[in-house]
Design an enzyme around this catalytic site. Sequence first.
Site, PDB file in Angstrom:
ATOM      1  CB  SER A 298      -0.945  -0.033   1.204  1.00 48.95           C
ATOM      2  OG  SER A 298      -1.929   0.976   1.114  1.00 48.95           O
ATOM      3  CG  ASP A 648      -6.685  -3.383  -4.103  1.00 53.56           C
ATOM      4  OD1 ASP A 648      -7.482  -2.423  -4.024  1.00 53.56           O
ATOM      5  OD2 ASP A 648      -5.508  -3.298  -3.696  1.00 53.56           O
ATOM      6  CG  HIS A 706      -5.490  -2.459  -0.373  1.00 49.13           C
ATOM      7  ND1 HIS A 706      -4.641  -2.216  -1.426  1.00 49.13           N
ATOM      8  CD2 HIS A 706      -5.057  -1.665   0.649  1.00 49.13           C
ATOM      9  CE1 HIS A 706      -3.739  -1.312  -1.077  1.00 49.13           C
ATOM     10  NE2 HIS A 706      -3.966  -0.969   0.178  1.00 49.13           N
TER      11      HIS A 706
END
Length: 738
Positions: A298, A648, A706
């Site tokens: 991320s 995602d 994610h």
Amino acid sequence: MRRRTHTSSNNKKNDRPLDPRQSVGAASRNTRDSETPEDILADSGLYRTDDRPFWKRKRFHFIIGVSVGALAAIGAASTTPTAQNHFNELQTYLALQLADIDLTGIMPGTDVVDELFGNVTGFFKPSPSSDIPFMPALSVKDELGLKPHHPVVLIPGIISSGLESWGVSEKSQKYFRKRMWGTTTMFRSVLLDKELWTDHLKLDAVTGLDPEPGIKIRAAQGLDAADYFVTGYWVWARVIENLAAIGYDSNNMHLASYDWRLSFSNLEVRDRYFSKLKSTIETANRNEGRKTVIITHSMGSIVFPYFLKWVEDDDHGHGGSSWTEDNIETFVNIGGPYLGCPKALTAMLSGETRDTMALGSFGAYLLEKFFSRRERASLLRTWAGASSMLPKGGELIWGTSDVAPDDPVLGFQGDHLSYGNMISFTKSNAESAATVLIDDGINDDVGDGGGDSSTSDSNENNNNSSSSSSSSDAIKEEDAEDDRIRNHTAESVIQLLHENSSKEYHDMLRSNYSFGISTDKKQLKKNARDETKWSNVLETQLPNAPSMKIYCMYGVNLPTERSYYYAKNQDKREQVYCDESNMTDARCQAQQREQEAQQEHEERAKEFLGSLSSTIDEVIRPPELFINPDAHDPINGVETGVRFADGDGTIPVLSLGYMCEPNNGGWTKHGDLYNPAHIPVVLREYKHEESESKLDVRGGRKAGDHVDILGNWEMIVSYMKCICGMRMRLKYTLSGEH
């Protein structure tokens, strides 16, 4: 029906005194001065209330035991969609009940309560049946010959690292070295003392550093800084477990946690983060005799390229142009939002995302209950690190008002405009209803209830149709002169954010980040000296490290926020003049209740503001611009004002994959611009597949979400091969192709 019963019980409660000593004694003193038998009995203790804390009473233990047992039984049995729906409805009901309880007054601030919250969390989030520790490493390590080779450094994403308090001021002492972000201490702090929690978590709006002397929030350190968010909810734990299964430990595996609230420049100013990261990598290389593999997730995938520019710069890291080539073996990027994400935009603009628009879950409801949209936006804007994820590249990347690269196939998007319109303005149902009343010549003078009835009918009619089509026609004439009230592309939404935020936030964005795109080699070389460009991969070049390899891994096949339908707050209700002659009027009573609530909110806002520059009115009033929940067209991918595309679940695939895409990517096709050393780049997509087990609440071994992708078995095997020095085919692949 429940509300009527509740009101009735309240009335009875007000009519009947709670304390017999007060009622009997007061009545007797009003009629005569002599003591009655009841007074004597009250003094003797027969009428005395139980002064023990409620959590020490047997009745409390019985209620908790029965409730937790019932919830555990329901949770264990909820393996079918129907049962799960009932369980979700029960959670929502409990949330409503809990929100009405004064938890601050009845819950003590002790470790016992933390333990209680931790245990209850386990019942709501049972461990998945197929969530097997140390897998898949244990099943493949012998077959593939996996064993430690390169040292590994893990860089987590936003909100992943736990944050703990190191302040010793009077207000901070009870939280000393406790997690203010992550663990159940955070939940207790938010529920029981939100203002104090906010005082600790916000940053100074001007400096972007600690908000006041005595408050010190710092990132937790070590591998357990980001392994679990709370008990039972893993983040990096699956990565750490699998690497341990093939022989890694804390000597050759390091987690570089950081305070994700800080701007990237302030990470070095306050915490010396990049200096420590440079030292960690160099020490690991010397100890192991090999270059380091970096695994990011991320926002960590944005932090690391920034670090590579910082470490080579003569005024900062002093590493020289060859540092990356000498020290980094492989860069594994998992779910990196290189081009930003629309979700960050709406969080900063109005304090809203898909999570706050869909208030079906327990946590989302409580967040909305305790934090208004303005409060959330004001707090988030002090977290400069989060703004690094705003959309980058403008119209050239995200599309124009007419066309975007990820638009649905023509004919499959209904009446909706291109995704390039990142924010489109519509008319809410409430505004539509008001327009109908005006057009029909109806006003507030029709009598009590007349206007409300018409509004209700109009709202009902509007709810049966989509409010999202032809958004430009829905803008009111009075807003025609307001340049903000129009459709906005990725280029103009940044300006919209500047215009709707404080001067301090405006200055912070300007001094830390850039969201454009550079297509000129000379300009890109100049940008290497401008640290505001270092977090934008479209305005910088990769280092001269031809032997390094880059892997981009992310999930797809999940609905992901891509664009939004907004509306403008039109709260211009006329004040009704009220005096003793008409205070019984329903409108006057409603106005009085609203004024009393306003006063209460102002007092709360004064405590909340602290060092924030926002005025009280900015915090307590609804935001002028907000996501319009009336825009609802699920068939065409629009739900409660949010329009979805592939991704995602958090980051659109456009941002996840563009730089690494083999045929048209920024680091591949346009490598002469952004990757002059032509570093090999591999892209791997993992299609999200639902687990066969209903108990796999985290998605199972083929998850593409994610966060849950950190437990994806195929992806784990892929990057373990890199870490162990095994060669991999440098090509674009989909999930399952190795």
